[in-house]
Design an enzyme around this catalytic site. Structure first.
Site, mmCIF file in Angstrom:
data_model
loop_
_atom_site.group_PDB
_atom_site.id
_atom_site.type_symbol
_atom_site.label_atom_id
_atom_site.label_comp_id
_atom_site.label_asym_id
_atom_site.label_seq_id
_atom_site.Cartn_x
_atom_site.Cartn_y
_atom_site.Cartn_z
ATOM 1 N N LYS A 62 5.915 20.751 36.677
ATOM 2 C CA LYS A 62 4.785 20.815 37.434
ATOM 3 C C LYS A 62 5.330 21.327 39.013
ATOM 4 O O LYS A 62 4.183 21.915 39.607
ATOM 5 C CB LYS A 62 4.578 19.607 37.584
ATOM 6 N N LYS A 99 -8.192 27.745 31.900
ATOM 7 C CA LYS A 99 -7.971 26.887 30.760
ATOM 8 C C LYS A 99 -8.790 25.857 30.209
ATOM 9 O O LYS A 99 -9.269 25.215 30.909
ATOM 10 C CB LYS A 99 -6.342 26.243 31.263
ATOM 11 N N ALA A 149 2.114 24.973 31.060
ATOM 12 C CA ALA A 149 2.297 24.016 32.256
ATOM 13 C C ALA A 149 2.208 22.759 31.732
ATOM 14 O O ALA A 149 1.940 22.161 30.662
ATOM 15 C CB ALA A 149 0.706 24.455 32.939
ATOM 16 N N SER A 174 -7.921 19.395 32.068
ATOM 17 C CA SER A 174 -7.190 18.044 31.991
ATOM 18 C C SER A 174 -8.022 17.045 31.909
ATOM 19 O O SER A 174 -9.037 16.887 32.861
ATOM 20 C CB SER A 174 -6.243 17.946 33.048
ATOM 21 N N GLY A 232 0.583 18.258 20.653
ATOM 22 C CA GLY A 232 1.460 18.499 19.607
ATOM 23 C C GLY A 232 0.900 18.856 18.346
ATOM 24 O O GLY A 232 -0.485 19.446 18.207
ATOM 25 N N ASN A 292 -7.331 13.968 32.644
ATOM 26 C CA ASN A 292 -6.546 12.894 33.438
ATOM 27 C C ASN A 292 -6.782 12.920 34.982
ATOM 28 O O ASN A 292 -6.357 12.186 35.748
ATOM 29 C CB ASN A 292 -5.047 12.942 33.106
ATOM 30 N N THR A 293 -7.886 13.791 35.036
ATOM 31 C CA THR A 293 -8.362 13.874 36.709
ATOM 32 C C THR A 293 -9.847 13.660 36.477
ATOM 33 O O THR A 293 -10.378 14.466 35.973
ATOM 34 C CB THR A 293 -7.897 15.252 37.408
ATOM 35 N N THR A 308 -5.446 25.759 23.887
ATOM 36 C CA THR A 308 -6.283 24.692 24.796
ATOM 37 C C THR A 308 -5.664 23.840 25.507
ATOM 38 O O THR A 308 -4.313 23.689 25.200
ATOM 39 C CB THR A 308 -7.273 23.964 23.725
ATOM 40 N N ASN A 309 -5.968 23.025 26.025
ATOM 41 C CA ASN A 309 -5.144 21.993 26.910
ATOM 42 C C ASN A 309 -5.088 20.679 25.944
ATOM 43 O O ASN A 309 -5.370 20.937 24.605
ATOM 44 C CB ASN A 309 -6.247 21.432 28.117
ATOM 45 N N TYR A 325 4.849 23.125 24.538
ATOM 46 C CA TYR A 325 5.396 22.062 25.267
ATOM 47 C C TYR A 325 6.003 21.210 24.347
ATOM 48 O O TYR A 325 7.133 21.064 24.458
ATOM 49 C CB TYR A 325 4.302 21.527 26.209
ATOM 50 N N PHE A 373 -1.583 15.106 37.127
ATOM 51 C CA PHE A 373 -1.248 16.204 38.099
ATOM 52 C C PHE A 373 -0.299 15.792 39.259
ATOM 53 O O PHE A 373 -0.466 15.963 40.494
ATOM 54 C CB PHE A 373 -2.580 16.704 38.869
ATOM 55 N N MET A 375 -0.708 11.820 33.099
ATOM 56 C CA MET A 375 0.392 11.868 34.320
ATOM 57 C C MET A 375 -0.449 12.242 35.583
ATOM 58 O O MET A 375 -0.251 11.680 36.722
ATOM 59 C CB MET A 375 1.262 13.156 34.356
ATOM 60 N N ASN A 402 -0.326 12.068 27.319
ATOM 61 C CA ASN A 402 0.272 11.784 28.628
ATOM 62 C C ASN A 402 -0.867 11.717 29.686
ATOM 63 O O ASN A 402 -2.256 12.447 29.304
ATOM 64 C CB ASN A 402 0.887 13.257 29.300
ATOM 65 N N ASN A 439 -7.193 25.512 36.184
ATOM 66 C CA ASN A 439 -7.170 24.529 35.246
ATOM 67 C C ASN A 439 -8.397 23.606 35.399
ATOM 68 O O ASN A 439 -8.434 22.910 36.559
ATOM 69 C CB ASN A 439 -5.804 23.593 35.247
#
Length: 352
Positions: free
Chosen positions: A71, A218, A67, A179, A272, A181-182, A246-247, A322, A120, A118, A116, A176
């Site tokens: 998106k 996740k 994912a 993340s 990565g 990022n939220t 994992t995330n 990814y 969501f 991003m 990232n 999820n």
């Protein structure tokens, strides 16, 4: 050729610009009559040695796209045609949202990594549902997350809204909660928050679908080992189908990239090669804790057939990538699949 183009051109462009260009090319490709079937025949995983039976599904190969790339469910057919055995779309939220301010996607080339934040960014669950209706030629997982403006005490209802819109269209569903990022999202990984959330999503999925949709969660690589164990125990208790591990990570330890460049990239999740070690550790811990009672999908630092094989040997049923695609290029899935098939056949022959 791709490495040359990446080195001379693509790495000089903003990462999100290249991402948009890639999607424009994928949409164009999908609009050409007969193009995707030809690609599937040329690049798809066709070797019987790669086939995997899991989650009540027949996967043509164990390598999937994680994912975060698609998106909004805009190009899953084209991405599957390039050789992925399955594509996980999302993260999708119940409400449309723009994500975090740009720039929000950065390459750390020396580390073969991406940062990232991003947030969501997506057009919402209803828009994704519209794109998922109809026949398809690739297994599609649907990854759902919390809408940013929704407070934590309303998170369960927000996830349920996404589930009601998407579960019946998903080959499998992923919650999820990992993340970075939220704001506040990772707090939902705590068992006292995760239990009612997963219970409500399971009930909603059963309510809207005439089949049992496989449900996974996740998790983050930054969880303490005791918390990894607690999530595994909860997944077993609730009868979940699996865990994705994992995330991305918030850690920046051990990077080869110049510290000033890392600092300039700022906060967000790192994916990565630097994630490889911890992702494998979490996978092994989950397998030790849950045995073969859960489907484990391993993601984080998968770059080569050896990486994928190591995850499968460590207890993963499937693997995802990814960042490997970003640095490896469009033919990377085919290359990995072919090398992995040889590895499986060689090992199987040696074990006889």
């Amino acid at each position: 050729m791709y490495r040359l183009v990446f080195s001379l051109i693509l790495r000089r462009l903003p990462a999100e610009t290249v991402h948009r260009m890639s999607f424009a090319a994928l949409r164009l490709l999908g609009a050409v009559p007969g193009a995707l079937p030809l690609l599937r025949r040329a690049l798809g995983p066709r070797d019987p040695a790669l086939r995997v039976r899991a989650l009540g599904l027949e996967f043509p190969g164990p390598l999937g796209l994680a994912a975060g790339f698609d998106k909004d469910a805009e190009a899953y057919e084209a991405l599957g045609a390039f050789g992925f055995g399955f594509v996980e779309i999302g993260t999708v939220t119940a409400r449309p949202q723009p994500g975090n301010p740009k720039p929000r996607l950065f390459r750390l080339v020396r580390d073969r990594a991406i940062v990232n934040r991003m947030g969501f960014n997506n057009h919402g669950a209803r828009a994704a549902a519209a794109r998922l209706r109809g026949p398809r030629n690739v297994i599609v997982g649907v990854n759902i997350g919390k809408t940013k403006v929704v407070p934590e005490d309303e998170a369960v209802a927000d996830y349920v809204a996404s589930t009601e819109a998407l579960a019946a269209l998903a080959d499998y569903l992923v919650v999820n909660v990992s993340s970075p990022n939220t704001p506040g999202l990772r707090d939902l990984q705590a068992v006292e928050h995760l239990r009612p959330l997963l219970t409500a999503v399971r009930e909603a999925a059963d309510r809207v679908s005439d089949r049992r949709v496989p449900l996974l969660v996740k998790i983050a690589p930054d969880l303490a080992d005791a918390d990894v164990d607690a999530v595994a125990d909860l997944a077993l208790e609730l009868g979940l189908d699996g865990i994705i591990a994992t995330n991305t990570t918030i850690s920046r330890d051990g990077l080869a990239t110049d510290p000033a460049e890392v600092e300039a990239a700022g906060g967000g999740g790192l994916s990565g090669a630097p994630l490889k070690r911890r992702s494998l550790e979490v996978l092994r811990r989950l397998r030790d804790r849950a045995g073969d009672h859960l489907v484990l999908i391993s993601v984080g630092g998968v770059e080569t057939a050896d990486d994928a094989w190591e995850r499968l040997r460590a207890g993963a049923t499937l693997v995802q990538a990814y960042t490997g695609l970003i640095y490896g290029g469009p033919l990377w899935p085919r290359t990995l699949n072919r090398a992995l098939a040889r590895r499986i056949r060689t090992t199987t022959a040696a074990d006889r």
